[in-house]
Write a protein that holds these residues in place. Structure first.
Motif, PDB file in Angstrom:
ATOM      1  N   ALA A  95       1.285  -1.005  -0.086  1.00 47.42           N
ATOM      2  CA  ALA A  95      -0.022  -0.249  -0.400  1.00 47.42           C
ATOM      3  C   ALA A  95       0.645   1.213   0.599  1.00 47.42           C
ATOM      4  O   ALA A  95       2.291   1.762   0.541  1.00 47.42           O
ATOM      5  CB  ALA A  95      -0.906  -0.413   1.148  1.00 47.42           C
ATOM      6  N   SER A  96       0.030   2.179  -0.610  1.00 45.72           N
ATOM      7  CA  SER A  96       1.195   3.422  -0.761  1.00 45.72           C
ATOM      8  C   SER A  96      -0.201   4.808  -0.912  1.00 45.72           C
ATOM      9  O   SER A  96      -1.080   4.871  -1.060  1.00 45.72           O
ATOM     10  CB  SER A  96       2.365   3.703  -2.335  1.00 45.72           C
ATOM     11  N   GLY A  97       0.749   5.782  -0.222  1.00 46.44           N
ATOM     12  CA  GLY A  97      -0.252   7.099  -0.293  1.00 46.44           C
ATOM     13  C   GLY A  97      -1.498   7.202   0.520  1.00 46.44           C
ATOM     14  O   GLY A  97      -2.594   7.640   0.664  1.00 46.44           O
ATOM     15  N   ARG A  98      -0.786   6.160   2.048  1.00 44.00           N
ATOM     16  CA  ARG A  98      -2.240   6.351   3.033  1.00 44.00           C
ATOM     17  C   ARG A  98      -1.426   5.476   4.175  1.00 44.00           C
ATOM     18  O   ARG A  98      -0.896   5.014   4.383  1.00 44.00           O
ATOM     19  CB  ARG A  98      -3.485   5.148   2.828  1.00 44.00           C
ATOM     20  N   THR A  99      -2.732   5.918   5.240  1.00 39.43           N
ATOM     21  CA  THR A  99      -2.061   5.844   6.493  1.00 39.43           C
ATOM     22  C   THR A  99      -2.420   3.735   7.113  1.00 39.43           C
ATOM     23  O   THR A  99      -2.919   3.972   6.946  1.00 39.43           O
ATOM     24  CB  THR A  99      -2.705   6.651   7.894  1.00 39.43           C
ATOM     25  N   PHE A 100      -1.353   3.264   6.098  1.00 43.53           N
ATOM     26  CA  PHE A 100      -2.293   1.856   5.833  1.00 43.53           C
ATOM     27  C   PHE A 100      -2.708   1.013   7.330  1.00 43.53           C
ATOM     28  O   PHE A 100      -3.179   0.379   7.518  1.00 43.53           O
ATOM     29  CB  PHE A 100      -0.648   0.857   5.073  1.00 43.53           C
ATOM     30  N   SER A 101      -1.056   1.626   8.240  1.00 40.52           N
ATOM     31  CA  SER A 101      -1.086   1.222   9.640  1.00 40.52           C
ATOM     32  C   SER A 101      -2.422   0.941  10.254  1.00 40.52           C
ATOM     33  O   SER A 101      -3.344   0.216  11.575  1.00 40.52           O
ATOM     34  CB  SER A 101      -0.697   1.285  10.709  1.00 40.52           C
ATOM     35  N   THR A 102      -4.003   1.788  10.153  1.00 41.40           N
ATOM     36  CA  THR A 102      -4.947   2.549  11.058  1.00 41.40           C
ATOM     37  C   THR A 102      -6.218   2.138   9.896  1.00 41.40           C
ATOM     38  O   THR A 102      -7.478   1.912  10.662  1.00 41.40           O
ATOM     39  CB  THR A 102      -5.189   3.813  10.981  1.00 41.40           C
TER      40      THR A 102
END
Length: 126
Positions: A24-31
């Protein structure tokens, strides 16, 4: 711009294993809760696995329970799907998806996922 990119698909014999990855890129994946879905030719897309933002909870349908394992590495912005004991009926295009809302639980509902990857083909030969 948010983007999900799957990899790791391929051709495998019955009983074999594959591990899919989704970066994933461009986003706060961990949430965000993440999920895997699949679509076989001529069939509707179906749920395969889901994992919460922390990785603390997972959910599978009966069709893959005990054979597939979903996991994530939030430090690498990567989602995984370990697939063991593969069957011909597992043949499909596999998609990863990110939930629309943050800090949610697991879900099998497509409508709760807002972002989808382009898919990776998995073919199990008998």
């Amino acid at each position: 711009q948010v983007r999900l990119v799957e990899s790791g698909g391929g051709l495998v014999q019955v009983g074999g294993s594959l591990r899919l990855s989704c970066v994933a890129s461009g986003r706060t994946f961990s949430t965000y809760t993440m999920g895997w879905f699949r679509q076989a030719p001529g069939k509707e897309r179906e749920f395969v696995a889901s994992i919460t933002w922390s990785g603390g909870s997972t959910y599978y349908p009966d069709s893959v329970q005990g054979r597939f394992t979903i996991s994530r590495d939030n430090a690498k912005n990567t989602l995984y799907l370990q697939m063991n004991s593969l069957k011909p009926e597992d043949t499909a295009v596999y998609y990863c998806a990110a939930a629309a809302s943050r800090y949610g639980g697991t879900s099998k509902r497509e409508a709760e996922y807002a972002i989808w990857g382009q898919g990776t083909q998995v073919t199990v030969s008998s």
